[in-house]
Structures are given as structure tokens and as C-alpha cells.
Design an enzyme around this catalytic site. Structure first.
Site, PDB file in Angstrom:
ATOM      1  N   SER A 108      43.678  30.045  42.758  1.00 36.91           N
ATOM      2  CA  SER A 108      42.776  30.348  41.950  1.00 36.91           C
ATOM      3  C   SER A 108      42.953  31.249  40.777  1.00 36.91           C
ATOM      4  O   SER A 108      42.499  31.498  39.490  1.00 36.91           O
ATOM      5  CB  SER A 108      41.472  30.725  42.470  1.00 36.91           C
ATOM      6  OG  SER A 108      41.493  31.697  43.263  1.00 36.91           O
ATOM      7  N   ASN A 109      44.027  32.308  41.268  1.00 35.53           N
ATOM      8  CA  ASN A 109      44.519  33.339  40.150  1.00 35.53           C
ATOM      9  C   ASN A 109      45.357  32.650  39.128  1.00 35.53           C
ATOM     10  O   ASN A 109      45.072  32.895  37.904  1.00 35.53           O
ATOM     11  CB  ASN A 109      45.443  34.465  40.675  1.00 35.53           C
ATOM     12  CG  ASN A 109      44.733  35.180  41.945  1.00 35.53           C
ATOM     13  OD1 ASN A 109      43.531  35.255  41.895  1.00 35.53           O
ATOM     14  ND2 ASN A 109      45.645  35.653  42.712  1.00 35.53           N
TER      15      ASN A 109
ATOM     16  N   ARG B 258      40.798  35.296  57.856  1.00 37.84           N
ATOM     17  CA  ARG B 258      40.838  33.960  57.269  1.00 37.84           C
ATOM     18  C   ARG B 258      41.012  32.792  58.261  1.00 37.84           C
ATOM     19  O   ARG B 258      41.015  31.707  57.782  1.00 37.84           O
ATOM     20  CB  ARG B 258      41.768  33.790  56.057  1.00 37.84           C
ATOM     21  CG  ARG B 258      43.248  33.975  56.392  1.00 37.84           C
ATOM     22  CD  ARG B 258      44.112  34.240  55.241  1.00 37.84           C
ATOM     23  NE  ARG B 258      44.047  33.166  54.102  1.00 37.84           N
ATOM     24  CZ  ARG B 258      44.788  33.556  53.036  1.00 37.84           C
ATOM     25  NH1 ARG B 258      45.596  34.385  52.838  1.00 37.84           N
ATOM     26  NH2 ARG B 258      44.790  32.502  52.042  1.00 37.84           N
TER      27      ARG B 258
ATOM     28  N   ASP C 104      51.397  35.524  40.300  1.00 37.28           N
ATOM     29  CA  ASP C 104      50.427  34.293  39.680  1.00 37.28           C
ATOM     30  C   ASP C 104      50.255  34.365  38.287  1.00 37.28           C
ATOM     31  O   ASP C 104      50.311  33.601  37.742  1.00 37.28           O
ATOM     32  CB  ASP C 104      49.159  34.379  40.740  1.00 37.28           C
ATOM     33  CG  ASP C 104      49.113  34.622  41.868  1.00 37.28           C
ATOM     34  OD1 ASP C 104      50.180  33.740  42.401  1.00 37.28           O
ATOM     35  OD2 ASP C 104      48.284  35.097  42.667  1.00 37.28           O
TER      36      ASP C 104
HETATM   37  O1  KDG Z   1      49.457  36.263  44.940  1.00 40.76           O
HETATM   38  C1  KDG Z   1      47.961  36.854  45.053  1.00 40.76           C
HETATM   39  C2  KDG Z   1      47.373  36.468  46.325  1.00 40.76           C
HETATM   40  O2  KDG Z   1      48.158  36.708  47.442  1.00 40.76           O
HETATM   41  C3  KDG Z   1      46.031  37.104  46.545  1.00 40.76           C
HETATM   42  O3  KDG Z   1      45.197  36.780  45.491  1.00 40.76           O
HETATM   43  C4  KDG Z   1      45.275  36.453  47.870  1.00 40.76           C
HETATM   44  O4  KDG Z   1      45.960  34.190  48.208  1.00 40.76           O
HETATM   45  C5  KDG Z   1      46.081  35.280  48.391  1.00 40.76           C
HETATM   46  C6  KDG Z   1      46.581  35.608  49.720  1.00 40.76           C
HETATM   47  O5  KDG Z   1      46.946  34.752  50.469  1.00 40.76           O
HETATM   48  O6  KDG Z   1      47.338  36.410  49.935  1.00 40.76           O
END
Ligand code: KDG
Length: 331
Positions: free
Chosen positions: A48-49, A117, A269
Site C-alpha cells: 500500500s506504500n 500480525r 517502497d
Molecule cells: O517497506 C515498509 C514496510 O515494511 C512497512 O510499511 C510495513 O509492510 C510492512 C512490513 O511488513 O514491514
């Protein structure tokens, strides 16, 4: 309860991306998380970033992901929709929650991250969820190596999405985004190596290349990854910039220096969003790789100057001004 807002799908998009988005809680102060009294809240998630970064640069992006049918899931869809990302195909799962993650700022170097998560709605993603409509009207699919690490069937789902996208004529980019907290080194190496042949554009960092293939020269990484399938490989070299390999060409780009690095999370990202914004038009421009690397480096440099995983990414007009050698106008 989950939001009753219905978002309308766009009939055509430049890019579709699939992944987990989370709520991000960032302490307002530096120091050990155990003593942090106040937090700001935002959202995060590599894919999403990228979706937000590309949208800010004028591309249309569809973000696909599974979220809980909970208030944090609402917050994520509303934030992404507010940024102009198409969230109409995001799924809400009443049986599993939206994930959360925390950062810890030390005052130097990369922040520490703590994930909550396991068992999230996104970790339940499996190949049965992959639908033809995800790819309808799209030109390109972007995925990362985070999603395959999330749950028992998420790697199969990513593989099936990459295959489906290619069978429909979409190009595919893959950022390995190695997250050692999410899986074992063996699993990570095996799965990431298996997915590389299914992409057209591979975007590893130098450390990730070394993790996957052992120590080699930058040119040898470019050649080895291209022999696995992708036509274009871009190696991110951190403070040394980036090098891209495509066809017979190898192109180097200097880094963009910044006065102060505040938060490095999300820089990769931003880099991917900048690169993809040019890659999408590569057929119209012979010098696309030079332009793509410069745009990607500039996007990454903007992202690290602000707290948050995507907030610092520039709009199209800000980026154009920076690329033209302009300065930040503050007064
Ligand atoms: O690349 C940045 C991402 O790492 C962060 O926004 C959160 O998706 C994520 C992760 O799994 O670390």
C-alpha cells in the site's frame, strides 16, 4: 463492525498490488518502546506504500488485501481511498483481525519494528481468494516477499497471482523485501528464489541479493537474476545509489543526498513507486532506465526525511521540481 462505505471500482488501472496493510503506532518520542507514553497512528504496508507513492505521481492503482471487519480495517481502507487508491476489491474478514505494528525510534539508524500480525486477516490469504477481476483493466502487478511470509497459503497465493497476471498480459514486479522476523532463513531463501522467475522486474537490495545468492559482484548479481527470468533487475545500493540491468544495458545512478535522515522505513517502497512510474512508459523512451533510477532515488530520498512509511513521498509536481534541480521552497 465494519464500515458501510462502498467504494466504486475503477474500470482500468495502471498497477494492481496485493499485500497486507496494518495500523502503525509510532511513539512520539525516541527511546525504548517500553517507556513510550504517547503514540501517533497511521497505516503501513509495503504494497500500500507503493500504491500511495504511485498514486501521488499520477498513476491509477488498485490495492488488494484482506483486512478484519473491525475499526482498524475501516481506518486502512478510508486512508487509502483518501489518498486516491482504488480499494473497491479489498476484502473484509469477520473471523480474523487487522494487524498492528509498532516502531521504536532510537535516534539513529533504522527504527526497530514490532509486529502484531500473526493470525491476521491478511495471513489467511490463499489461492482460492485470487480472482480474475483483480487484474481486470490493469497493466502491471506489483508484489513483495512480505506476503509469502505471512501465512500457510500466502506464498501459493502470490505465486498464483503472478502466474494469473502474466497469463493476462500484465508485467510483474517483485521486491523481495526480506523480513527476517516473519520466517526462517531457509524458507525465505527457497520461496523468494522460486518467485523470481515469475517476474519481469526484480528489485532487490544489495543485502538481499547476497542473502539469496551469496557474495558476488554487482554485475554478477544482475546477470544471475536475469538468467532466472526477469528482463530487468535493479539493485538498490543504499548510500551508493542504484544500478539497473536491462537488455544489454547496465546503468548506474548516484544517490540523492539529504540533509537529515529521520525514518528509513518505507524508503524501498518509495524507490519502487518512483521506478515503476517510469517503467510503465518504458516503451516510449530509450533512456527510461536512467530516468527511472533517478526518479526512484529521489523518491527514496524524500521518504526518509519524514516520520512514517509513506507520508514523505512527494506529489508529481514536487517530484518534477526536484528532478529539474529545484529546491524546497519553505517561505
Ligand atoms: O517497506 C515498509 C514496510 O515494511 C512497512 O510499511 C510495513 O509492510 C510492512 C512490513 O511488513 O514491514
Amino acid at each position: 463492525m465494519s464500515s458501510s462505505v462502498q467504494y466504486q471500482p475503477s474500470s482500468s488501472v495502471d498497477v494492481v498490488t496485493i499485500g497486507e496493510s496494518m495500523v502503525l503506532l509510532q511513539p512520539m518520542s525516541e527511546g525504548p518502546l517500553a517507556y513510550a507514553p504517547f503514540f501517533t497512528r497511521s497505516i503501513a504496508g509495503a504494497e500500500s506504500n507503493v500504491a500511495i507513492g504511485l498514486t501521488r505521481l499520477g498513476r491509477k492503482v488498485r490495492w488488494i488485501g484482506r483486512l478484519g471487519a473491525d475499526p482498524f480495517g475501516d481506518m486502512i481502507v478510508h486512508t487509502l481511498a483518501g489518498e486516491g487508491v482504488d480499494v473497491s476489491l479489498a476484502e473484509r474478514d469477520p473471523a480474523y483481525p487487522t494487524a498492528i505494528y509498532f516502531k521504536e525510534f532510537k535516534g539513529y539508524g533504522d527504527p526497530n519494528v514490532y509486529y502484531y500480525r500473526k493470525g491476521s486477516a491478511a495471513s489467511q490469504l490463499s489461492p482460492v481468494h485470487v480472482k480474475p477481476e483483480w487484474f481486470a483493466g490493469a497493466r502491471h502487478l506489483h508484489v513483495t516477499g512480505i506476503t509469502p511470509a505471512l501465512g500457510p497459503y500466502t506464498a501459493d497465493a502470490v505465486r498464483s497471482a503472478m502466474k494469473e497476471a502474466r497469463s493476462r498480459g500484465l508485467t510483474v514486479s517483485f521486491d523481495p523485501n526480506l523480513r527476517r522476523k516473519l520466517w526462517t532463513e531457509e524458507e525465505a531463501r527457497r520461496t523468494l528464489l522460486e518467485l523470481i522467475p515469475l517476474c519481469d522486474l526484480f528489485l532487490p537490495g544489495l543485502e538481499e541479493a547476497e542473502f539469496l545468492l551469496g557474495e558476488r559482484s554487482e554485475e554478477a548479481y544482475g546477470q544471475a537474476f536475469r538468467e532466472m527470468g526477469p528482463e530487468t533487475v535493479v539493485l538498490k545500493l543504499g548510500e551508493r545509489g542504484a544500478v539497473g540491468f536491462s537488455g544489454e544495458r547496465a546503468v548506474r545512478a548516484d544517490p540523492v543526498r539529504v540533509p537529515r535522515i529521520v525514518d528509513t522505513v518505507g524508503a524501498g517502497d518509495a524507490f519502487a513507486a518512483g521506478l515503476l512510474s517510469v517503467y510503465l512508459d518504458r516503451e516510449e523512451d530509450e533512456g527510461w532506465l536512467e530516468r527511472a533510477l533517478r526518479t526512484a532515488n529521489t523518491m527514496g530520498a524524500m521518504a526518509v526525511q519524514y516520520r512514517g512509511d509513506w507520508e514523505g513521498m512527494p506529489s508529481r509536481s514536487e517530484l518534477d521540481r526536484l528532478l529539474a534541480g529545484g529546491r524546497d521552497v519553505t517561505r
